[in-house]
Scaffold this motif. Structure first.
Motif, PDB file in Angstrom:
ATOM      1  N   ALA A   1       0.828  -1.206   0.000  1.00 31.69           N
ATOM      2  CA  ALA A   1       0.000   0.000   0.000  1.00 31.69           C
ATOM      3  C   ALA A   1       0.864   1.258   0.000  1.00 31.69           C
ATOM      4  O   ALA A   1       0.534   2.256  -0.662  1.00 31.69           O
ATOM      5  N   GLU A   2       1.966   1.219   0.728  1.00 28.62           N
ATOM      6  CA  GLU A   2       2.870   2.375   0.775  1.00 28.62           C
ATOM      7  C   GLU A   2       3.570   2.580  -0.563  1.00 28.62           C
ATOM      8  O   GLU A   2       3.817   3.721  -0.972  1.00 28.62           O
ATOM      9  N   ILE A   3       3.895   1.490  -1.255  1.00 32.57           N
ATOM     10  CA  ILE A   3       4.459   1.611  -2.599  1.00 32.57           C
ATOM     11  C   ILE A   3       3.467   2.315  -3.519  1.00 32.57           C
ATOM     12  O   ILE A   3       3.822   3.222  -4.277  1.00 32.57           O
ATOM     13  N   ALA A   4       2.196   1.908  -3.425  1.00 36.40           N
ATOM     14  CA  ALA A   4       1.166   2.509  -4.276  1.00 36.40           C
ATOM     15  C   ALA A   4       1.015   3.993  -3.992  1.00 36.40           C
ATOM     16  O   ALA A   4       0.887   4.813  -4.922  1.00 36.40           O
ATOM     17  N   THR A   5       1.052   4.382  -2.729  1.00 28.57           N
ATOM     18  CA  THR A   5       0.955   5.800  -2.372  1.00 28.57           C
ATOM     19  C   THR A   5       2.143   6.575  -2.912  1.00 28.57           C
ATOM     20  O   THR A   5       1.991   7.664  -3.487  1.00 28.57           O
ATOM     21  N   MET A   6       3.337   6.042  -2.725  1.00 29.79           N
ATOM     22  CA  MET A   6       4.537   6.708  -3.207  1.00 29.79           C
ATOM     23  C   MET A   6       4.482   6.912  -4.715  1.00 29.79           C
ATOM     24  O   MET A   6       4.767   8.000  -5.235  1.00 29.79           O
ATOM     25  N   GLN A   7       4.099   5.884  -5.454  1.00 34.57           N
ATOM     26  CA  GLN A   7       4.089   5.984  -6.909  1.00 34.57           C
ATOM     27  C   GLN A   7       2.968   6.891  -7.408  1.00 34.57           C
ATOM     28  O   GLN A   7       3.141   7.592  -8.413  1.00 34.57           O
ATOM     29  N   ALA A   8       1.834   6.895  -6.702  1.00 37.53           N
ATOM     30  CA  ALA A   8       0.747   7.800  -7.076  1.00 37.53           C
ATOM     31  C   ALA A   8       1.172   9.242  -6.931  1.00 37.53           C
ATOM     32  O   ALA A   8       0.692  10.120  -7.664  1.00 37.53           O
ATOM     33  N   MET A   9       2.074   9.505  -6.005  1.00 35.72           N
ATOM     34  CA  MET A   9       2.577  10.871  -5.812  1.00 35.72           C
ATOM     35  C   MET A   9       3.747  11.164  -6.752  1.00 35.72           C
ATOM     36  O   MET A   9       3.726  12.152  -7.488  1.00 35.72           O
ATOM     37  N   LYS A  10       4.735  10.304  -6.764  1.00 36.64           N
ATOM     38  CA  LYS A  10       5.969  10.576  -7.512  1.00 36.64           C
ATOM     39  C   LYS A  10       5.723  10.676  -9.015  1.00 36.64           C
ATOM     40  O   LYS A  10       6.232  11.579  -9.686  1.00 36.64           O
ATOM     41  N   THR A  11       4.954   9.761  -9.566  1.00 33.11           N
ATOM     42  CA  THR A  11       4.694   9.723 -10.998  1.00 33.11           C
ATOM     43  C   THR A  11       3.266  10.128 -11.333  1.00 33.11           C
ATOM     44  O   THR A  11       3.026  10.912 -12.252  1.00 33.11           O
ATOM     45  N   GLY A  12       2.320   9.604 -10.581  1.00 33.43           N
ATOM     46  CA  GLY A  12       0.914   9.778 -10.924  1.00 33.43           C
ATOM     47  C   GLY A  12       0.400  11.191 -10.748  1.00 33.43           C
ATOM     48  O   GLY A  12      -0.496  11.629 -11.485  1.00 33.43           O
ATOM     49  N   ALA A  13       0.948  11.944  -9.786  1.00 35.26           N
ATOM     50  CA  ALA A  13       0.383  13.265  -9.485  1.00 35.26           C
ATOM     51  C   ALA A  13       0.510  14.226 -10.653  1.00 35.26           C
ATOM     52  O   ALA A  13      -0.399  15.024 -10.919  1.00 35.26           O
ATOM     53  N   LEU A  14       1.625  14.176 -11.376  1.00 34.71           N
ATOM     54  CA  LEU A  14       1.787  15.085 -12.512  1.00 34.71           C
ATOM     55  C   LEU A  14       0.944  14.634 -13.706  1.00 34.71           C
ATOM     56  O   LEU A  14       0.438  15.469 -14.469  1.00 34.71           O
ATOM     57  N   ILE A  15       0.759  13.334 -13.866  1.00 36.31           N
ATOM     58  CA  ILE A  15      -0.156  12.827 -14.888  1.00 36.31           C
ATOM     59  C   ILE A  15      -1.585  13.240 -14.555  1.00 36.31           C
ATOM     60  O   ILE A  15      -2.346  13.691 -15.425  1.00 36.31           O
TER      61      ILE A  15
END
Length: 300
Positions: free
Chosen positions: A177-191
């Motif tokens: 779940a923490e991996i998913a949160t990190m990736q949603a922020m690091k990559t997903g937020a700008l998308i």
């Protein structure tokens, strides 16, 4: 019939031309003359490469609401400048310590670390100047919303926060779940910001904006999953940057947790989720559908 290859190539050309014109001493000076060396470094980190996928998402989301391509260009340039700044800083020795980006020396290798930091800082700063200018949109309220959207996607609760979490995970470890949160922020937020900015340009109502946000969040997860898979399967020559570094640095990824086949299955399910979110838009959203499929099938 929507042609992804033609549209993405046209968008890349438009962004390249727009950035090449904008990143000049004449455009960036004031109140003092812009420093030639920092402009050269900004150009090195922004031009002659890159798929320009985030500006494409701005264009495709705006097109749902019949916004002309040219009217989405300025917002797309701003998003791309933020993305390029993040890559310049990511490549620094204190971050990912990469020597190669888009098949060329990274900015700190072509110039020096201090210049690379300043070039990234300047790209980030001028991105918001683009959004604030009347050329971006004639309605000041729309421009303010665009500025706020990009700031949220880029900042401590978005891309930068995700980068911090990524660094912390190298030593502390992550749950799935923490991996998913990190990736949603690091990559997903700008998308996510890119799609929402296109919707804002188009005057999307709350229901449409919600549907496009759901698409964007799933598409961002798909992009990161594909990136993690490519880090394991692709060559450095194909990617134009070093590969295999996630495992070497102990970075927490879905591939590390689930293996390649598990990650590929998750990628396919995530793309399906993204496309399902667009069902109310009909053919108008074919561009966004094509981009989600591209995220799953890309080889670099």
């Amino acid at each position: 019939m929507y042609d992804f290859s033609a549209d993405s190539a046209d968008c890349a050309r438009a962004i390249e031309a727009g950035l090449s014109d904008y990143l000049s001493g004449a455009r960036l000076s004031g109140p003092g003359p812009a420093a030639d060396r920092v402009i050269a470094a900004m150009r090195h980190g922004s031009l002659e490469g890159g798929k320009r996928l985030r500006p494409l998402l701005v264009r495709q989301a705006a097109a749902i609401f019949s916004v002309p391509r040219d009217a989405a260009l300025q917002a797309g340039m701003a998003v791309e400048m933020v993305h390029c700044y993040s890559l310049i800083h990511d490549d620094l020795p204190a971050m990912d310590d990469d020597d190669l980006r888009r098949g060329r020396p990274t900015v700190h290798k072509a110039y020096d670390e201090a210049t690379a930091i300043l070039a990234g800082d300047a790209l980030l700063t001028h991105a918001f100047a683009i959004l604030a200018a009347p050329a971006c949109h004639d309605d000041a309220e729309v421009r303010i919303r665009l500025v706020a959207e990009l700031a949220l996607g880029s900042g401590a609760g978005g891309m930068v926060g995700g980068q911090m979490r990524d660094i912390e995970g190298e030593t502390s470890g992550f749950t799935e779940a923490e991996i998913a949160t990190m990736q949603a922020m690091k990559t997903g937020a700008l998308i996510r910001a890119s799609v929402r900015m296109g919707a804002i340009l188009g005057g999307a109502d709350p229901r449409a904006l919600s549907a496009l946000t759901a698409y964007a969040e799933a598409a961002g997860r798909a992009f990161q999953l594909a990136d993690d898979i490519l880090d394991v399967t692709a060559t450095s020559e194909a990617m134009g940057k070093a590969t295999g570094k996630d495992a070497a640095l102990g970075k927490q990824t879905v591939v590390a947790r689930l293996g390649l086949e598990g990650a590929r299955a998750m990628l396919n399910a995530t793309v399906h989720e993204a496309i399902s979110a667009l069902r109310t838009f009909g053919p108008r959203a074919d561009g966004l559908r094509a981009t989600a499929h591209y995220f799953a099938s890309r080889e670099k």
